[in-house]
Scaffold this motif. Structure first.
Motif, PDB file in Angstrom:
ATOM      1  N   THR A  84       0.835  -1.207   0.000  1.00 55.72           N
ATOM      2  CA  THR A  84       0.000   0.000   0.000  1.00 55.72           C
ATOM      3  C   THR A  84       0.868   1.255   0.000  1.00 55.72           C
ATOM      4  N   THR A  85       2.011   1.218   0.677  1.00 60.68           N
ATOM      5  CA  THR A  85       2.938   2.355   0.658  1.00 60.68           C
ATOM      6  C   THR A  85       3.460   2.586  -0.760  1.00 60.68           C
ATOM      7  N   ALA A  86       3.643   1.489  -1.516  1.00 60.05           N
ATOM      8  CA  ALA A  86       4.107   1.592  -2.904  1.00 60.05           C
ATOM      9  C   ALA A  86       2.996   2.079  -3.837  1.00 60.05           C
ATOM     10  N   GLY A  87       1.768   2.198  -3.314  1.00 56.85           N
ATOM     11  CA  GLY A  87       0.675   2.742  -4.111  1.00 56.85           C
ATOM     12  C   GLY A  87      -0.240   1.726  -4.769  1.00 56.85           C
ATOM     13  N   HIS A  88      -0.060   0.442  -4.453  1.00 56.77           N
ATOM     14  CA  HIS A  88      -0.913  -0.591  -5.045  1.00 56.77           C
ATOM     15  C   HIS A  88      -2.277  -0.624  -4.344  1.00 56.77           C
ATOM     16  N   ALA A  89      -3.332  -0.803  -5.120  1.00 51.54           N
ATOM     17  CA  ALA A  89      -4.665  -1.004  -4.548  1.00 51.54           C
ATOM     18  C   ALA A  89      -4.662  -2.340  -3.818  1.00 51.54           C
ATOM     19  N   ALA A  90      -5.264  -2.378  -2.631  1.00 51.38           N
ATOM     20  CA  ALA A  90      -5.247  -3.608  -1.850  1.00 51.38           C
ATOM     21  C   ALA A  90      -6.562  -3.793  -1.105  1.00 51.38           C
ATOM     22  N   GLN A  91      -6.933  -5.057  -0.951  1.00 46.16           N
ATOM     23  CA  GLN A  91      -8.101  -5.438  -0.153  1.00 46.16           C
ATOM     24  C   GLN A  91      -7.671  -6.522   0.822  1.00 46.16           C
ATOM     25  N   TYR A  92      -8.263  -6.464   2.013  1.00 50.21           N
ATOM     26  CA  TYR A  92      -7.976  -7.450   3.050  1.00 50.21           C
ATOM     27  C   TYR A  92      -9.260  -8.209   3.343  1.00 50.21           C
ATOM     28  N   TRP A  93      -9.229  -9.527   3.129  1.00 48.17           N
ATOM     29  CA  TRP A  93     -10.376 -10.393   3.341  1.00 48.17           C
ATOM     30  C   TRP A  93     -10.065 -11.378   4.460  1.00 48.17           C
ATOM     31  N   SER A  94     -11.031 -11.577   5.359  1.00 47.35           N
ATOM     32  CA  SER A  94     -10.861 -12.511   6.463  1.00 47.35           C
ATOM     33  C   SER A  94     -12.041 -13.479   6.512  1.00 47.35           C
ATOM     34  N   GLU A  95     -11.747 -14.720   6.873  1.00 47.33           N
ATOM     35  CA  GLU A  95     -12.823 -15.706   7.060  1.00 47.33           C
ATOM     36  C   GLU A  95     -12.997 -16.033   8.535  1.00 47.33           C
ATOM     37  N   GLU A  96     -12.560 -15.108   9.387  1.00 53.12           N
ATOM     38  CA  GLU A  96     -12.620 -15.327  10.826  1.00 53.12           C
ATOM     39  C   GLU A  96     -14.035 -15.636  11.304  1.00 53.12           C
ATOM     40  N   SER A  97     -15.037 -15.009  10.679  1.00 52.69           N
ATOM     41  CA  SER A  97     -16.429 -15.202  11.097  1.00 52.69           C
ATOM     42  C   SER A  97     -17.029 -16.492  10.545  1.00 52.69           C
ATOM     43  N   GLY A  98     -16.277 -17.201   9.694  1.00 43.51           N
ATOM     44  CA  GLY A  98     -16.810 -18.420   9.088  1.00 43.51           C
ATOM     45  C   GLY A  98     -17.164 -18.219   7.619  1.00 43.51           C
ATOM     46  N   ARG A  99     -17.193 -16.974   7.176  1.00 45.09           N
ATOM     47  CA  ARG A  99     -17.392 -16.671   5.752  1.00 45.09           C
ATOM     48  C   ARG A  99     -16.492 -15.496   5.400  1.00 45.09           C
ATOM     49  N   TRP A 100     -16.194 -15.350   4.126  1.00 45.89           N
ATOM     50  CA  TRP A 100     -15.275 -14.289   3.700  1.00 45.89           C
ATOM     51  C   TRP A 100     -15.920 -12.925   3.823  1.00 45.89           C
ATOM     52  N   GLU A 101     -15.217 -12.015   4.479  1.00 45.62           N
ATOM     53  CA  GLU A 101     -15.674 -10.631   4.627  1.00 45.62           C
ATOM     54  C   GLU A 101     -14.522  -9.690   4.335  1.00 45.62           C
ATOM     55  N   LYS A 102     -14.812  -8.618   3.568  1.00 43.17           N
ATOM     56  CA  LYS A 102     -13.779  -7.614   3.313  1.00 43.17           C
ATOM     57  C   LYS A 102     -13.669  -6.749   4.540  1.00 43.17           C
ATOM     58  N   LYS A 103     -12.451  -6.674   5.127  1.00 36.14           N
ATOM     59  CA  LYS A 103     -12.222  -5.956   6.364  1.00 36.14           C
ATOM     60  C   LYS A 103     -11.517  -4.621   6.152  1.00 36.14           C
ATOM     61  N   ALA A 104     -10.802  -4.478   5.042  1.00 39.01           N
ATOM     62  CA  ALA A 104     -10.064  -3.221   4.799  1.00 39.01           C
ATOM     63  C   ALA A 104      -9.825  -3.069   3.304  1.00 39.01           C
ATOM     64  N   GLU A 105      -9.665  -1.825   2.891  1.00 38.33           N
ATOM     65  CA  GLU A 105      -9.377  -1.549   1.479  1.00 38.33           C
ATOM     66  C   GLU A 105      -8.526  -0.302   1.401  1.00 38.33           C
ATOM     67  N   SER A 106      -7.563  -0.314   0.494  1.00 38.26           N
ATOM     68  CA  SER A 106      -6.700   0.829   0.262  1.00 38.26           C
ATOM     69  C   SER A 106      -6.680   1.090  -1.241  1.00 38.26           C
ATOM     70  N   ALA A 107      -7.027   2.287  -1.658  1.00 35.64           N
ATOM     71  CA  ALA A 107      -7.080   2.633  -3.076  1.00 35.64           C
ATOM     72  C   ALA A 107      -5.679   2.789  -3.634  1.00 35.64           C
ATOM     73  N   ALA A 108      -5.565   2.611  -4.939  1.00 36.67           N
ATOM     74  CA  ALA A 108      -4.282   2.830  -5.620  1.00 36.67           C
ATOM     75  C   ALA A 108      -3.917   4.301  -5.540  1.00 36.67           C
ATOM     76  N   ARG A 109      -2.616   4.572  -5.428  1.00 33.28           N
ATOM     77  CA  ARG A 109      -2.138   5.945  -5.418  1.00 33.28           C
ATOM     78  C   ARG A 109      -1.110   6.152  -6.490  1.00 33.28           C
TER      79      ARG A 109
END
Length: 155
Positions: free
Chosen positions: A130-155
């Motif tokens: 993300t510091t390098a400017g790449h778009a990124a998404q963070y997905w977790s299955e902690e709850s038992g199903r996939w959920e997007k927990k964070a997102e960082s736009a490309a810069r």
């Protein structure tokens, strides 16, 4: 430039996630390179992928080092994506350069959330990407199903 997608595995194995995501990528016309760090783990992944999906959803793939590497829709290996991949999946702590990330439609970082060292490494990769400017998404299955927990736009 595509999106880096972090998959925080809590209940699934990499083979499970790849068996779902790789056919979607292939459906988009994108080949996939799965880069690992351990040949023995890649052998196990290869065996596991042959068993996923049963008869209805065969995932065409192979281990690198064969005569048909360039033709593999999904190639498992330690090195470069010689199969024209548009998706680079990083497992077992594998990394990618900024140039590789920029050349892909998607980069998947699959990591075992039950392993503190892998979790810490994934956090460092998130920060670097993300510091390098790449778009990124963070997905977790902690709850038992996939959920997007964070997102960082490309810069």
């Amino acid at each position: 430039m595509g999106t880096v997608m972090f998959f925080h595995l809590m209940q699934s194995a990499p083979a499970d996630t790849l068996a779902v995501n790789a056919p979607r990528a292939l459906g988009q016309g994108w080949r996939v390179m799965v880069r690992g760090t351990d040949p023995a783990a890649l052998d196990l992944l290869d065996q596991a992928l042959w068993l996923k999906g049963g008869d209805d959803s065969f995932l065409p793939h192979g281990l690198d080092g064969g005569p048909h590497d360039a033709d593999q829709p999904v190639l498992l290996g330690l090195g470069q994506p010689v199969n024209g991949a548009k998706v680079l999946a990083l497992i077992d702590g594998a990394e990618a350069t900024d140039a590789e990330i920029a050349a892909m439609e998607r980069v998947w970082v699959l990591f075992d959330g039950n392993d503190p060292a892998r979790l810490q490494a994934a956090r460092a990769q998130w920060k670097a990407m993300t510091t390098a400017g790449h778009a990124a998404q963070y997905w977790s299955e902690e709850s038992g199903r996939w959920e997007k927990k964070a997102e960082s736009a490309a810069r």
